[in-house]
Design a protein around this motif. Sequence first.
Motif, PDB file in Angstrom:
ATOM      1  N   PRO A  90       7.544   1.676 -12.468  1.00  0.00           N
ATOM      2  CA  PRO A  90       6.262   1.313 -13.098  1.00  0.00           C
ATOM      3  C   PRO A  90       5.122   2.175 -12.547  1.00  0.00           C
ATOM      4  N   PRO A  91       4.100   2.421 -13.350  1.00  0.00           N
ATOM      5  CA  PRO A  91       2.966   3.208 -12.870  1.00  0.00           C
ATOM      6  C   PRO A  91       2.113   2.416 -11.881  1.00  0.00           C
ATOM      7  N   ALA A  92       1.270   3.148 -11.143  1.00  0.00           N
ATOM      8  CA  ALA A  92       0.339   2.534 -10.174  1.00  0.00           C
ATOM      9  C   ALA A  92       1.111   1.701  -9.154  1.00  0.00           C
ATOM     10  N   CYS A  93       0.766   0.426  -8.993  1.00  0.00           N
ATOM     11  CA  CYS A  93       1.497  -0.434  -8.045  1.00  0.00           C
ATOM     12  C   CYS A  93       2.863  -0.785  -8.629  1.00  0.00           C
ATOM     13  N   ARG A  94       3.906  -0.408  -7.944  1.00  0.00           N
ATOM     14  CA  ARG A  94       5.261  -0.587  -8.491  1.00  0.00           C
ATOM     15  C   ARG A  94       5.701  -2.049  -8.504  1.00  0.00           C
ATOM     16  N   PHE A  95       4.991  -2.895  -7.786  1.00  0.00           N
ATOM     17  CA  PHE A  95       5.370  -4.304  -7.719  1.00  0.00           C
ATOM     18  C   PHE A  95       4.659  -5.133  -8.784  1.00  0.00           C
ATOM     19  N   HIS A  96       3.774  -4.526  -9.560  1.00  0.00           N
ATOM     20  CA  HIS A  96       2.941  -5.339 -10.454  1.00  0.00           C
ATOM     21  C   HIS A  96       3.747  -6.029 -11.547  1.00  0.00           C
ATOM     22  N   THR A  97       4.935  -5.531 -11.894  1.00  0.00           N
ATOM     23  CA  THR A  97       5.732  -6.165 -12.953  1.00  0.00           C
ATOM     24  C   THR A  97       6.346  -7.482 -12.500  1.00  0.00           C
ATOM     25  N   ARG A  98       6.351  -7.743 -11.189  1.00  0.00           N
ATOM     26  CA  ARG A  98       6.948  -8.986 -10.668  1.00  0.00           C
ATOM     27  C   ARG A  98       5.953  -9.791  -9.841  1.00  0.00           C
ATOM     28  N   CYS A  99       4.713  -9.316  -9.757  1.00  0.00           N
ATOM     29  CA  CYS A  99       3.723  -9.929  -8.870  1.00  0.00           C
ATOM     30  C   CYS A  99       2.901 -10.977  -9.614  1.00  0.00           C
ATOM     31  N   TRP A 100       2.728 -12.151  -8.994  1.00  0.00           N
ATOM     32  CA  TRP A 100       1.957 -13.232  -9.580  1.00  0.00           C
ATOM     33  C   TRP A 100       0.443 -13.030  -9.409  1.00  0.00           C
ATOM     34  N   THR A 138      -3.072   0.391 -13.313  1.00  0.00           N
ATOM     35  CA  THR A 138      -3.697   1.691 -13.571  1.00  0.00           C
ATOM     36  C   THR A 138      -3.997   2.493 -12.311  1.00  0.00           C
ATOM     37  N   GLN A 139      -4.110   1.825 -11.165  1.00  0.00           N
ATOM     38  CA  GLN A 139      -4.501   2.507  -9.938  1.00  0.00           C
ATOM     39  C   GLN A 139      -3.561   2.125  -8.794  1.00  0.00           C
ATOM     40  N   GLU A 140      -2.939   3.130  -8.168  1.00  0.00           N
ATOM     41  CA  GLU A 140      -2.018   2.851  -7.068  1.00  0.00           C
ATOM     42  C   GLU A 140      -2.794   2.506  -5.799  1.00  0.00           C
ATOM     43  N   PRO A 141      -2.505   1.377  -5.163  1.00  0.00           N
ATOM     44  CA  PRO A 141      -3.238   1.004  -3.950  1.00  0.00           C
ATOM     45  C   PRO A 141      -2.791   1.850  -2.760  1.00  0.00           C
ATOM     46  N   PRO A 142      -3.725   2.372  -1.967  1.00  0.00           N
ATOM     47  CA  PRO A 142      -3.347   3.146  -0.784  1.00  0.00           C
ATOM     48  C   PRO A 142      -2.863   2.232   0.333  1.00  0.00           C
ATOM     49  N   LEU A 143      -2.051   2.783   1.211  1.00  0.00           N
ATOM     50  CA  LEU A 143      -1.609   2.025   2.391  1.00  0.00           C
ATOM     51  C   LEU A 143      -2.764   2.028   3.377  1.00  0.00           C
ATOM     52  N   ALA A 151      -1.097  -2.505   8.248  1.00  0.00           N
ATOM     53  CA  ALA A 151      -1.521  -1.828   7.023  1.00  0.00           C
ATOM     54  C   ALA A 151      -0.755  -2.378   5.830  1.00  0.00           C
ATOM     55  N   VAL A 152      -1.417  -2.388   4.664  1.00  0.00           N
ATOM     56  CA  VAL A 152      -0.796  -2.917   3.453  1.00  0.00           C
ATOM     57  C   VAL A 152      -1.275  -2.108   2.253  1.00  0.00           C
ATOM     58  N   ALA A 153      -0.408  -1.942   1.266  1.00  0.00           N
ATOM     59  CA  ALA A 153      -0.755  -1.259   0.021  1.00  0.00           C
ATOM     60  C   ALA A 153      -0.844  -2.291  -1.090  1.00  0.00           C
ATOM     61  N   CYS A 154      -2.027  -2.904  -1.221  1.00  0.00           N
ATOM     62  CA  CYS A 154      -2.204  -3.960  -2.225  1.00  0.00           C
ATOM     63  C   CYS A 154      -3.687  -4.100  -2.546  1.00  0.00           C
ATOM     64  N   HIS A 155      -4.001  -4.272  -3.840  1.00  0.00           N
ATOM     65  CA  HIS A 155      -5.389  -4.479  -4.240  1.00  0.00           C
ATOM     66  C   HIS A 155      -5.860  -5.892  -3.912  1.00  0.00           C
ATOM     67  N   PHE A 156      -4.940  -6.846  -3.861  1.00  0.00           N
ATOM     68  CA  PHE A 156      -5.292  -8.247  -3.618  1.00  0.00           C
ATOM     69  C   PHE A 156      -4.397  -8.832  -2.521  1.00  0.00           C
ATOM     70  N   PRO A 157      -4.557  -8.345  -1.287  1.00  0.00           N
ATOM     71  CA  PRO A 157      -3.686  -8.795  -0.195  1.00  0.00           C
ATOM     72  C   PRO A 157      -3.940 -10.252   0.191  1.00  0.00           C
ATOM     73  N   VAL A 196       5.182  -0.662   1.428  1.00  0.00           N
ATOM     74  CA  VAL A 196       4.084  -1.492   0.939  1.00  0.00           C
ATOM     75  C   VAL A 196       3.366  -2.224   2.074  1.00  0.00           C
ATOM     76  N   GLU A 197       4.009  -2.338   3.238  1.00  0.00           N
ATOM     77  CA  GLU A 197       3.351  -3.011   4.370  1.00  0.00           C
ATOM     78  C   GLU A 197       4.026  -2.581   5.669  1.00  0.00           C
ATOM     79  N   VAL A 198       3.237  -2.394   6.704  1.00  0.00           N
ATOM     80  CA  VAL A 198       3.768  -2.058   8.018  1.00  0.00           C
ATOM     81  C   VAL A 198       2.847  -2.666   9.065  1.00  0.00           C
TER      82      VAL A 198
END
Length: 337
Positions: free
Chosen positions: A286-296, A304-309, A317-323, A235-237
């Motif tokens: 979970p579909p799309a972003c796997r962290f969305h079930t625990r993300c505030w 619905t949409q997986e964020p690219p790295l 680099a980060v895989a997040c719609h709202f970094p 998810v981040e590097v």
Amino acid sequence: MSETILSVQGLEKHFPVTKGLFKSQVGAVKAVDGISFDVRKGETLGLVGESGCGKTTTGRLITRLIEPTGGKITFEGHDITHMKQGKLRPLRRDMQMIFQDPYSSLNPRHTVGAIVGAPFRIQGIETEQGTKKAVQDILELVGLNPEHYNRYPHEFSGGQRQRIGIARTLALKPKLIIADEPVSALDVSIQAQVVNLLEDLQNELDLTYVVIAHDLSVVRHISDRVAVMYLGKIVEVGERASLYSSPMHPYTNALLSAVPIPDPKQREGRERIRLTGDVPSPLNPPPACRFHTRCWKAQEICKTQEPPLAELAPGHAVACHFPENAPSTTETPATVA
């Protein structure tokens, strides 16, 4: 920029789940599900994340201890993804692994000399002054007494056993070492000694490390770059200084907020991020972003949409719609392959 010694592209490992008398497959545990990263020669890449996120599986895939389901592994220009064991054996001299448990990774029936000398015997390598002298030199290199050659593992402490494991890893003078939780089973005081030993060996022997760990303090001390894994995905590097000072992914922020700070004054001003819910099962992530079930910060697009790295800052680099902590820019971020 140093040359790339290891390249991983879209690496996958799915363990089949079977049921019934005829062992029909009903699903798959997606332990590693499409990760990509490069390791430069002479650097240390830290791979961190919660237990069960796929770190150890990644290390075993890189060293081909288990067979990948998909993706590509390239070591020094050689595609080793599905290379047969006969062709892979010579390459194993340059690619070794340090295991997590210093107790179960050493055969209790073999002496230290037999354990550390096994790589010479397996690879059919003869040294000028004999295997015994070569083993004793390696033991001295890792801080053990050469006279320990005829002793058995049960006669040593945990820290000494891990040094024996490191000596075995160094026997064939590898170029790349995968260290799987090399200090997690040791006392805190011994951890520092082993970490310092690994750094000294890297400088002396020009080694490249991939250090798998869940202790972010250890990773910060030893790594040049850090990759954060969550549920089989990276998810981040980024560079160590950038990632620790300005983490962008919410999951990375939560991990760093849990790192103990000894100074009470610094601890008072820090906000502790407590994640709600359990880690989802890799059998049904979970579909799309796997962290969305625990993300505030999760919104509808995260479901619905997986964020690219994507690289939002140089080398970060980060895989997040709202970094978080992302530099403001009008340009479209480049997606990391």
